[in-house]
Design an enzyme around this catalytic site. Structure first.
Site, PDB file in Angstrom:
ATOM      1  N   SER A   1      27.033  44.835  21.376  1.00 10.27           N
ATOM      2  CA  SER A   1      27.831  45.388  20.697  1.00 10.27           C
ATOM      3  C   SER A   1      29.260  44.502  21.066  1.00 10.27           C
ATOM      4  CB  SER A   1      27.238  46.737  20.598  1.00 10.27           C
ATOM      5  OG  SER A   1      28.864  47.816  20.680  1.00 10.27           O
TER       6      SER A   1
ATOM      7  N   ARG B   1      23.047  40.755  15.681  1.00 12.51           N
ATOM      8  CA  ARG B   1      22.686  42.087  15.769  1.00 12.51           C
ATOM      9  C   ARG B   1      23.109  42.489  14.304  1.00 12.51           C
ATOM     10  NH1 ARG B   1      23.799  47.747  18.108  1.00 12.51           N
ATOM     11  NH2 ARG B   1      23.515  48.640  16.262  1.00 12.51           N
TER      12      ARG B   1
ATOM     13  N   THR C   1      28.511  54.266  19.097  1.00 16.21           N
ATOM     14  CA  THR C   1      27.571  54.366  20.973  1.00 16.21           C
ATOM     15  C   THR C   1      28.293  55.882  20.974  1.00 16.21           C
ATOM     16  OG1 THR C   1      27.478  52.324  21.522  1.00 16.21           O
ATOM     17  CG2 THR C   1      27.428  53.701  23.273  1.00 16.21           C
TER      18      THR C   1
ATOM     19  N   CYS D   1      20.021  34.466   8.004  1.00 14.74           N
ATOM     20  CA  CYS D   1      19.540  34.824   9.026  1.00 14.74           C
ATOM     21  C   CYS D   1      20.023  34.031  10.482  1.00 14.74           C
ATOM     22  CB  CYS D   1      18.505  33.872   9.940  1.00 14.74           C
ATOM     23  SG  CYS D   1      17.506  33.978  11.685  1.00 14.74           S
TER      24      CYS D   1
ATOM     25  N   CYS E   1      14.034  33.902  17.165  1.00 15.59           N
ATOM     26  CA  CYS E   1      14.671  35.025  17.290  1.00 15.59           C
ATOM     27  C   CYS E   1      15.108  35.740  17.782  1.00 15.59           C
ATOM     28  CB  CYS E   1      13.154  36.420  16.241  1.00 15.59           C
ATOM     29  SG  CYS E   1      13.144  37.645  15.822  1.00 15.59           S
TER      30      CYS E   1
ATOM     31  N   CYS F   1      17.379  40.427  15.114  1.00 10.63           N
ATOM     32  CA  CYS F   1      18.693  41.374  14.754  1.00 10.63           C
ATOM     33  C   CYS F   1      18.243  42.647  13.508  1.00 10.63           C
ATOM     34  CB  CYS F   1      19.610  40.196  14.430  1.00 10.63           C
ATOM     35  SG  CYS F   1      19.299  38.870  13.130  1.00 10.63           S
TER      36      CYS F   1
ATOM     37  N   CYS G   1      16.182  40.036   8.915  1.00 15.11           N
ATOM     38  CA  CYS G   1      15.788  39.577   7.116  1.00 15.11           C
ATOM     39  C   CYS G   1      14.391  40.508   6.830  1.00 15.11           C
ATOM     40  CB  CYS G   1      14.311  37.879   7.991  1.00 15.11           C
ATOM     41  SG  CYS G   1      13.411  38.698   9.709  1.00 15.11           S
TER      42      CYS G   1
END
Length: 632
Positions: free
Chosen positions: A130, A379, A415, A576, A601, A604, A607
């Site tokens: 984050s 992300r 959050t 990506c 990968c 996130c 895709c």
């Protein structure tokens, strides 16, 4: 040769040799930008692919069931089962807040309550990424003495800067009191460190944490209510066959299961369909956030300074912006990142390369010059807001945190709302779990009180007030029209306008065909401020067991070439942020195939969200695989 000639050729494919099929594929490539509609092109290309065999990409059992695979005959498939009162999927802020609150209530009322949290990361916090500028309201409610307990909130915000960027200049925007971007009273944090600390607090009150166990399947009672989850199997080879070390996952049964997987959770997707949870809300819309940590020259370090910008390098009709935060953790660290709304239309846009280009702006580059990049990650994040909140409860389960999506988009903060949702869920569940008689019409406990509690909380009021800011950017003036709307209807009227704007549909449907768009020429990275993709992924610590079926599954292996490459010029290569997807030549030299580098990968989910064919389905890999973020 025109479309009609190609169709006539296709009608004879069943008696023609494969070379004729290849010739037709080449012809399709020639006519696709001149005559054929996307629908006709896809139909013809699929016909070609049925004759020229498509290379097999997907081997995962969710696409190729094991009960039809002779290699699995005789393999023991029984799973061990364990019982808990509450199972929580996801060891992030929402899941841990729910777990802590449940045990606080149980301990206060001297009740025995078994609460289990399963988390796919090998350590709590290792998959957490984050910005982050934290609003501490929910944390203070949950753990009032967090300062005395050593919570890693070391950097109170001391300076707030907001800018509109042009290619060479900066236009400062005053931070008026009451605007959602104001950060007075907030803290710059490394969210992974905060989540790790929350995990320690959870264990102290008696929560059972199970990192390294990925929840792969939702289990159901005979009456259709949620029974719990199953963790994923291990010991499956890349071709989908069982290894000698194959082990079945385990089942965790619970009276109620909380799903706090984070943005675009793969189990939540299944629950949306089974219980029709999105019947009365708009589709969720998303963004991708990319982040780096840098060690900079101490002379340029301004602890507590928060910088945000919009504008360049994005055009006015592409939603997005940047952040740059100066941490105060004993060394000159800055966290910087770039967010791009996934409702963008140009398939040639690369969020990663936009991020790298932004760092060269004259207002940004001086901070980084002479510094060293030490971490990278990415992300997806929810941007649908109030309009996209689904039904939150169903028999046997609840949705909490970023899984349903409680992010306050103009604040770029979720959050505090995620944690509060977990706490409200715990407070609704506890009295039902501990009642003398379990009041439930289904085997899995249904807790509709959670949704009512949420609607009566400050979370609902906060999200309602900003509900129109994100969709207001869908106008002719784009960014600037949205900023004017925010200034008038939020700053002056505090979101009390008697209408609610709509989003423009799913992000997957927003891309235009490549022939309608202009390719974007990105500058080459200089290796000092901007970098290439693979060296960036290396800084994420990402690792997966190589000999396992790719967890990026395709519903149809022929669609990437037939549709995504044919119509959109392979946008997955660009959206990506980890180099998972690339188109490479076939061994025969005739045509292309999609190659999936699943080991890259970073989880996130972009895709799965942005794929224009909605053919990619992200599922969990073996537990423990993925990025290894250290305080991101």
């Amino acid at each position: 040769m025109g479309v009609c000639s190609v169709i006539r050729t296709f009608l004879h494919l069943s008696i023609k040799p494969k070379t004729e099929a290849r010739r037709c594929v080449r012809l399709l490539q020639k006519i696709k930008t001149e005559h054929a509609t996307p629908q006709l092109y896809t139909t013809l290309h699929r016909r070609a692919c049925s004759t020229v065999s498509t290379p097999r990409i997907t081997t995962h059992y969710t696409i190729h069931p094991r009960d039809k695979d002779p290699r699995w005959e005789g393999v023991e498939m029984e799973r061990f089962a364990d019982e808990a009162d509450v199972v929580i999927v996801g060891g992030g802020p929402a899941g841990l807040a729910a777990a802590i609150r449940l045990k606080q209530l149980a301990n206060k009322h001297e009740k025995e309550l078994r609460v289990c949290v399963v988390e796919k990361a090998p350590q709590i916090g290792a998959h957490t990424l984050s910005g982050a500028c934290l609003e501490p309201s929910a944390l203070t409610e949950l753990i009032p003495d967090w300062k005395e307990r050593g919570a890693p909130l070391n950097t109170p915000v001391t300076e707030d800067v907001f800018s509109i960027l042009t290619e060479k200049y900066r236009i400062p925007v005053p931070m008026m009191p009451g605007l959602p971007m104001q950060n007075h009273g907030n803290y710059i944090v490394r969210m992974g460190n905060l989540v790790r600390w929350l995990g320690e607090q959870a264990e102290e009150v008696g929560v059972e944490l199970y990192p390294g166990y990925a929840a792969a399947e939702v289990l159901f009672h005979e009456d259709g209510s949620v029974k719990g989850i199953a963790t994923n199997d291990v010991g499956i080879a890349k071709d989908g066959s069982p290894k000698d070390i194959f082990e079945r996952g385990m089942e965790l049964h619970a009276k109620v299961t909380l799903f706090g997987e984070g943005c675009h959770g793969h189990l939540a997707k299944q629950l949306y369909k089974k219980f029709n949870l999105r019947e009365n809300c708009e589709p969720q819309t998303y963004a991708i956030g990319l982040k780096e940590l840098w060690m900079i020259d101490e002379k340029k370090w301004r602890p507590g300074r928060v910088e945000h910008s919009v504008g360049w390098p994005l055009d006015r009709n592409t939603y997005g912006g940047s952040f740059l935060y100066h941490l105060n953790e004993g060394e000159p660290l800055v966290a910087l990142g770039f967010v791009v709304g996934l409702d963008y239309t140009n398939p040639y846009l690369s969020p990663f390369r936009e991020f790298q280009r932004w760092k060269h702006h004259p207002f940004v580059a001086p901070t980084l010059e002479g510094g060293q990049r030490i971490a990278y990650g990415a992300r997806a994040l929810n941007e649908g807001g109030f309009q996209s909140i689904p039904k939150l409860t169903f028999p046997g389960g609840l949705l909490i945190g970023c899984s349903p999506g409680f992010m306050n988009v103009p604040k770029i903060k979720g959050t505090h709302t995620a944690m509060k949702s977990g706490m409200l869920a715990a407070e609704a569940i506890f009295p039902k779990l501990t009642a003398e008689t379990l009041d439930s019409e289904t085997a899995g406990l249904h807790v509709p009180e959670y949704a009512e509690n949420l609607k009566n909380s400050w979370v609902w009021k906060e999200l309602y007030a900003v509900r129109n800011i994100r969709p207001s950017f869908h106008n002719y003036f784009g960014l600037y029209g949205g900023m004017i709307y925010t200034g008038i209807f939020y700053w002056i009227f505090r979101g009390k306008e008697p209408w609610t704007l709509k989003h423009c549909g799913t992000d997957a449907n927003q891309l235009k065909p490549a022939k309608e768009c202009t390719p974007i020429e990105y500058p080459k990275p200089d290796g000092k401020i901007s970098f290439d993709l693979l060296s960036s992924v290396a800084l994420s610590g990402t690792n997966h067991e190589g000999d396992q079926p790719p967890h990026l599954t395709l519903k149809d292996d022929s669609i990437p070439v037939a549709r995504n490459l044919g119509i959109y010029d392979g946008p997955e290569q660009r959206f990506c942020p980890a180099g998972v997807y690339e188109y490479v030549p076939l061994d025969t030299g005739d045509g292309m195939r999609l190659q999936i580098n699943a080991q890259n990968c970073v989880h996130c989910k972009t895709c799965d969200i942005k794929d224009p064919s909605q053919n990619i389905n992200w599922v969990v890999p073996e537990g423990g695989g993925g990025p290894a973020y250290n305080g991101m």
